[in-house]
Design an enzyme around this catalytic site. Structure first.
Site, PDB file in Angstrom:
ATOM      1  N   ARG A 183      -1.859  -6.232  -8.485  1.00 52.47           N
ATOM      2  CA  ARG A 183      -0.629  -6.985  -8.226  1.00 52.47           C
ATOM      3  C   ARG A 183      -0.425  -8.068  -9.276  1.00 52.47           C
ATOM      4  NH1 ARG A 183      -2.841  -8.083  -2.327  1.00 52.47           N
ATOM      5  NH2 ARG A 183      -4.604  -8.335  -3.742  1.00 52.47           N
ATOM      6  N   HIS A 243       0.844  -1.207   0.000  1.00 55.20           N
ATOM      7  CA  HIS A 243       0.000   0.000   0.000  1.00 55.20           C
ATOM      8  C   HIS A 243       0.880   1.259   0.000  1.00 55.20           C
ATOM      9  CE1 HIS A 243      -3.173  -2.581   2.244  1.00 55.20           C
ATOM     10  NE2 HIS A 243      -3.653  -2.361   1.037  1.00 55.20           N
ATOM     11  N   SER A 261      -3.135  -7.731   2.876  1.00 57.25           N
ATOM     12  CA  SER A 261      -3.484  -7.580   4.297  1.00 57.25           C
ATOM     13  C   SER A 261      -4.023  -8.896   4.844  1.00 57.25           C
ATOM     14  CB  SER A 261      -4.547  -6.492   4.462  1.00 57.25           C
ATOM     15  OG  SER A 261      -4.065  -5.266   4.014  1.00 57.25           O
ATOM     16  N   LYS A 281     -17.678  -5.544   8.671  1.00 55.77           N
ATOM     17  CA  LYS A 281     -16.483  -6.309   8.281  1.00 55.77           C
ATOM     18  C   LYS A 281     -15.659  -6.860   9.447  1.00 55.77           C
ATOM     19  CE  LYS A 281     -14.243  -6.125   3.822  1.00 55.77           C
ATOM     20  NZ  LYS A 281     -13.232  -5.466   2.994  1.00 55.77           N
TER      21      LYS A 281
END
Ligand code: PNS
Length: 171
Positions: free
Chosen positions: A101, A28, A139, A52
């Site tokens: 990515r 990030h 993450s 979440k």
């Protein structure tokens, strides 16, 4: 002529880099650094999603991101809830930044970018690639490794690594 309406040249591009950042990774931060070099302003916007159940609270994520991006004058950190396109209007953003990515990211990102374009055709999504050395960092995996006692050195800033360890050890 094609179907693209000719718009005036974009000046003062305000881009939003949205995400969960639970937690922020070196991938990030690499993208924020790259984004800060090409956009006039970059707003890193942390999604506030009570459903979440994040590992790091919104305040912790805000605080950490502020600390790690303090050297960039044109980067600021904010939080948002609801639709991203609605938030974009409130901060006068004209671009969204997302990192890709690997090819596997592309399908979801394409769908999101096209949906956001449908919701607001004037908000342009820009994809950037992080350094190849971070192309496998996420993450989700960082949290899983930390929970299972593995090392996340080099994948996240030192301060995140320390906080991760105390979180998963319940300290
Ligand atoms: O880091 P993430 O979890 O991949 O980020 C996803 C995020 C925050 C960019 C996405 O979930 C989002 O924009 N949520 C806000 C709600 C919204 O606008 N949904 C419609 C997206 S097309």
């Amino acid at each position: 002529m094609g179907t693209i309406a000719v718009r005036s040249h974009l000046k003062n591009v305000i881009a939003i880099y949205p995400g969960s950042f639970d937690p922020v990774t070196n991938g990030h931060l690499d993208l924020i650094q790259r984004g800060s070099q090409i956009f006039d302003q970059l707003i890193v916007a942390i999604l506030h999603n009570p459903d979440k159940n994040p590992l790091f609270t919104l305040e912790e994520r805000l605080h950490m991101l502020r600390e790690f991006t303090a050297q960039h004058d044109n980067v600021r950190i904010d939080t948002f809830g609801g639709l991203l396109v609605d938030y974009a209007k409130t901060v006068n953003a004209n671009a969204l930044l997302r990192g890709i990515r690997a090819i596997s990211d592309y399908e979801y990102e394409l769908q999101m970018a096209l949906m956001n374009r449908k919701l607001n055709p004037e908000l342009e999504t820009v994809f950037m690639m992080p350094a190849v050395s971070y192309s496998y960092v996420s993450s989700r995996l960082v949290k899983e490794i930390a929970r299972l006692g593995g090392s996340v050195t080099g994948l996240v800033p030192k301060a995140v690594e320390e906080r991760l360890h105390s979180k998963v050890n319940g300290k």
